[in-house]
Scaffold this motif. Structure first.
Motif, PDB file in Angstrom:
ATOM      1  N   ALA A 114       0.804  -1.228   0.000  1.00 30.05           N
ATOM      2  CA  ALA A 114       0.000   0.000   0.000  1.00 30.05           C
ATOM      3  C   ALA A 114       0.835   1.276   0.000  1.00 30.05           C
ATOM      4  O   ALA A 114       0.548   2.185  -0.780  1.00 30.05           O
ATOM      5  CB  ALA A 114      -0.981  -0.013   1.167  1.00 30.05           C
ATOM      6  N   PRO A 115       1.885   1.378   0.825  1.00 29.99           N
ATOM      7  CA  PRO A 115       2.673   2.619   0.800  1.00 29.99           C
ATOM      8  C   PRO A 115       3.320   2.894  -0.557  1.00 29.99           C
ATOM      9  O   PRO A 115       3.415   4.039  -0.984  1.00 29.99           O
ATOM     10  CB  PRO A 115       3.737   2.402   1.877  1.00 29.99           C
ATOM     11  N   ILE A 116       3.733   1.846  -1.242  1.00 31.85           N
ATOM     12  CA  ILE A 116       4.357   2.017  -2.557  1.00 31.85           C
ATOM     13  C   ILE A 116       3.330   2.525  -3.557  1.00 31.85           C
ATOM     14  O   ILE A 116       3.593   3.474  -4.312  1.00 31.85           O
ATOM     15  CB  ILE A 116       4.991   0.699  -3.039  1.00 31.85           C
ATOM     16  N   TYR A 117       2.147   1.926  -3.585  1.00 29.76           N
ATOM     17  CA  TYR A 117       1.112   2.353  -4.512  1.00 29.76           C
ATOM     18  C   TYR A 117       0.621   3.759  -4.193  1.00 29.76           C
ATOM     19  O   TYR A 117       0.352   4.543  -5.106  1.00 29.76           O
ATOM     20  CB  TYR A 117      -0.058   1.365  -4.524  1.00 29.76           C
ATOM     21  N   LEU A 118       0.504   4.093  -2.914  1.00 30.14           N
ATOM     22  CA  LEU A 118       0.076   5.428  -2.519  1.00 30.14           C
ATOM     23  C   LEU A 118       1.107   6.460  -2.959  1.00 30.14           C
ATOM     24  O   LEU A 118       0.767   7.494  -3.540  1.00 30.14           O
ATOM     25  CB  LEU A 118      -0.143   5.497  -1.013  1.00 30.14           C
ATOM     26  N   GLN A 119       2.371   6.168  -2.709  1.00 32.11           N
ATOM     27  CA  GLN A 119       3.429   7.090  -3.112  1.00 32.11           C
ATOM     28  C   GLN A 119       3.466   7.255  -4.636  1.00 32.11           C
ATOM     29  O   GLN A 119       3.603   8.354  -5.153  1.00 32.11           O
ATOM     30  CB  GLN A 119       4.784   6.604  -2.612  1.00 32.11           C
ATOM     31  N   ASN A 120       3.322   6.147  -5.339  1.00 31.86           N
ATOM     32  CA  ASN A 120       3.326   6.206  -6.804  1.00 31.86           C
ATOM     33  C   ASN A 120       2.156   7.035  -7.323  1.00 31.86           C
ATOM     34  O   ASN A 120       2.291   7.771  -8.304  1.00 31.86           O
ATOM     35  CB  ASN A 120       3.301   4.805  -7.405  1.00 31.86           C
ATOM     36  N   CYS A 121       1.019   6.938  -6.665  1.00 26.88           N
ATOM     37  CA  CYS A 121      -0.141   7.738  -7.048  1.00 26.88           C
ATOM     38  C   CYS A 121       0.178   9.226  -6.908  1.00 26.88           C
ATOM     39  O   CYS A 121      -0.055  10.009  -7.832  1.00 26.88           O
ATOM     40  CB  CYS A 121      -1.343   7.359  -6.181  1.00 26.88           C
ATOM     41  N   HIS A 122       0.729   9.614  -5.774  1.00 27.24           N
ATOM     42  CA  HIS A 122       1.090  11.020  -5.556  1.00 27.24           C
ATOM     43  C   HIS A 122       2.144  11.470  -6.560  1.00 27.24           C
ATOM     44  O   HIS A 122       2.061  12.577  -7.106  1.00 27.24           O
ATOM     45  CB  HIS A 122       1.592  11.235  -4.128  1.00 27.24           C
ATOM     46  N   LEU A 123       3.110  10.599  -6.816  1.00 31.46           N
ATOM     47  CA  LEU A 123       4.184  10.936  -7.745  1.00 31.46           C
ATOM     48  C   LEU A 123       3.663  11.136  -9.162  1.00 31.46           C
ATOM     49  O   LEU A 123       3.980  12.125  -9.825  1.00 31.46           O
ATOM     50  CB  LEU A 123       5.253   9.838  -7.713  1.00 31.46           C
ATOM     51  N   GLU A 124       2.833  10.222  -9.620  1.00 29.79           N
ATOM     52  CA  GLU A 124       2.315  10.333 -10.976  1.00 29.79           C
ATOM     53  C   GLU A 124       1.428  11.565 -11.138  1.00 29.79           C
ATOM     54  O   GLU A 124       1.550  12.305 -12.115  1.00 29.79           O
ATOM     55  CB  GLU A 124       1.535   9.078 -11.357  1.00 29.79           C
ATOM     56  N   HIS A 125       0.550  11.810 -10.174  1.00 25.10           N
ATOM     57  CA  HIS A 125      -0.306  13.001 -10.245  1.00 25.10           C
ATOM     58  C   HIS A 125       0.537  14.275 -10.256  1.00 25.10           C
ATOM     59  O   HIS A 125       0.257  15.206 -11.017  1.00 25.10           O
ATOM     60  CB  HIS A 125      -1.277  13.048  -9.062  1.00 25.10           C
ATOM     61  N   THR A 126       1.560  14.321  -9.412  1.00 30.47           N
ATOM     62  CA  THR A 126       2.392  15.522  -9.310  1.00 30.47           C
ATOM     63  C   THR A 126       3.162  15.764 -10.598  1.00 30.47           C
ATOM     64  O   THR A 126       3.227  16.901 -11.087  1.00 30.47           O
ATOM     65  CB  THR A 126       3.341  15.412  -8.101  1.00 30.47           C
ATOM     66  N   ALA A 127       3.726  14.702 -11.169  1.00 31.88           N
ATOM     67  CA  ALA A 127       4.475  14.849 -12.424  1.00 31.88           C
ATOM     68  C   ALA A 127       3.551  15.296 -13.558  1.00 31.88           C
ATOM     69  O   ALA A 127       3.919  16.155 -14.367  1.00 31.88           O
ATOM     70  CB  ALA A 127       5.167  13.536 -12.775  1.00 31.88           C
ATOM     71  N   ARG A 128       2.351  14.731 -13.605  1.00 30.06           N
ATOM     72  CA  ARG A 128       1.395  15.129 -14.650  1.00 30.06           C
ATOM     73  C   ARG A 128       0.971  16.595 -14.483  1.00 30.06           C
ATOM     74  O   ARG A 128       0.864  17.337 -15.456  1.00 30.06           O
ATOM     75  CB  ARG A 128       0.153  14.243 -14.621  1.00 30.06           C
ATOM     76  N   ARG A 129       0.729  17.002 -13.261  1.00 30.85           N
ATOM     77  CA  ARG A 129       0.305  18.386 -13.022  1.00 30.85           C
ATOM     78  C   ARG A 129       1.447  19.352 -13.314  1.00 30.85           C
ATOM     79  O   ARG A 129       1.219  20.429 -13.880  1.00 30.85           O
ATOM     80  CB  ARG A 129      -0.197  18.554 -11.578  1.00 30.85           C
ATOM     81  N   ALA A 130       2.665  18.978 -12.957  1.00 28.44           N
ATOM     82  CA  ALA A 130       3.818  19.828 -13.262  1.00 28.44           C
ATOM     83  C   ALA A 130       3.914  20.047 -14.771  1.00 28.44           C
ATOM     84  O   ALA A 130       4.101  21.180 -15.234  1.00 28.44           O
ATOM     85  CB  ALA A 130       5.102  19.208 -12.724  1.00 28.44           C
ATOM     86  N   GLN A 131       3.749  18.973 -15.536  1.00 35.01           N
ATOM     87  CA  GLN A 131       3.805  19.089 -16.997  1.00 35.01           C
ATOM     88  C   GLN A 131       2.671  19.965 -17.509  1.00 35.01           C
ATOM     89  O   GLN A 131       2.878  20.813 -18.385  1.00 35.01           O
ATOM     90  CB  GLN A 131       3.738  17.708 -17.652  1.00 35.01           C
ATOM     91  N   ALA A 132       1.489  19.795 -16.966  1.00 34.22           N
ATOM     92  CA  ALA A 132       0.345  20.611 -17.400  1.00 34.22           C
ATOM     93  C   ALA A 132       0.588  22.082 -17.118  1.00 34.22           C
ATOM     94  O   ALA A 132       0.278  22.950 -17.948  1.00 34.22           O
ATOM     95  CB  ALA A 132      -0.931  20.141 -16.708  1.00 34.22           C
ATOM     96  N   LEU A 133       1.162  22.387 -15.952  1.00 33.16           N
ATOM     97  CA  LEU A 133       1.444  23.777 -15.614  1.00 33.16           C
ATOM     98  C   LEU A 133       2.564  24.342 -16.480  1.00 33.16           C
ATOM     99  O   LEU A 133       2.540  25.523 -16.864  1.00 33.16           O
ATOM    100  CB  LEU A 133       1.792  23.917 -14.135  1.00 33.16           C
ATOM    101  N   GLU A 134       3.555  23.515 -16.804  1.00 38.72           N
ATOM    102  CA  GLU A 134       4.626  23.963 -17.698  1.00 38.72           C
ATOM    103  C   GLU A 134       4.088  24.269 -19.089  1.00 38.72           C
ATOM    104  O   GLU A 134       4.532  25.193 -19.746  1.00 38.72           O
ATOM    105  CB  GLU A 134       5.731  22.905 -17.780  1.00 38.72           C
ATOM    106  N   ASP A 135       3.110  23.495 -19.521  1.00 35.48           N
ATOM    107  CA  ASP A 135       2.533  23.663 -20.862  1.00 35.48           C
ATOM    108  C   ASP A 135       1.447  24.740 -20.919  1.00 35.48           C
ATOM    109  O   ASP A 135       1.088  25.177 -22.010  1.00 35.48           O
ATOM    110  CB  ASP A 135       1.926  22.332 -21.346  1.00 35.48           C
ATOM    111  N   LEU A 136       0.949  25.161 -19.783  1.00 36.87           N
ATOM    112  CA  LEU A 136      -0.221  26.041 -19.731  1.00 36.87           C
ATOM    113  C   LEU A 136      -0.066  27.313 -20.550  1.00 36.87           C
ATOM    114  O   LEU A 136      -0.959  27.681 -21.314  1.00 36.87           O
ATOM    115  CB  LEU A 136      -0.564  26.381 -18.268  1.00 36.87           C
TER     116      LEU A 136
END
Length: 139
Positions: A114-136
């Motif tokens: 569970a901790p690995i999947y939870l961390q991966n969820c936060h990581l993937e969301h954060t990386a996607r949002r960072a890219q979206a903000l960079e592209d905005l």
């Protein structure tokens, strides 16, 4: 209950070597730092503690990337209070969504993974949002 069991089984079956996983996620628009893949490839990081250590370091990288992009976007919108307010509202909504989505992952995946999947969820969301903000505001 059957759906949950199938979801958990599917999650465990899709765990692949990190290099392959990172390549697949890069294709989906998620970009991680080269240091993340290097961290995963170290033999001492082939256990839960190592996986979480690599993820924690990458989450810090992606969070800094997100914050830098957000600040740059807000600075670029200095002449438009309405746009700045909209971006702030969107960012707050994104945080709420990320937290709720990752809470769902945590609820569905139990046990020591569970901790690995939870961390991966936060990581993937954060990386996607960072890219979206960079592209905005790209021309």
């Amino acid at each position: 209950m059957l759906f949950r069991t199938m979801l958990i089984a599917s999650a465990f079956l899709t765990v692949a070597p990190v290099a392959a996983q990172a390549q697949a996620q890069a294709k989906d628009g998620v970009t991680y730092s080269p240091a993340y893949e290097l961290c995963w490839n170290k033999p001492e990081n082939s256990n839960t503690y190592g996986i979480l250590r690599c993820g924690e370091a990458e989450l810090a990288v992606q969070d800094a990337r997100l914050n830098k992009a957000y600040k740059a976007d807000m600075a670029d919108l200095a002449d438009s209070p309405e746009a700045k307010a909209s971006l702030l509202k969107a960012q707050r909504a994104w945080i709420a969504f990320r937290d709720a989505d990752c809470a769902t992952v945590r609820a569905l995946i139990g046990g020591t993974a569970a901790p690995i999947y939870l961390q991966n969820c936060h990581l993937e969301h954060t990386a996607r949002r960072a890219q979206a903000l960079e592209d905005l505001l790209k021309p």
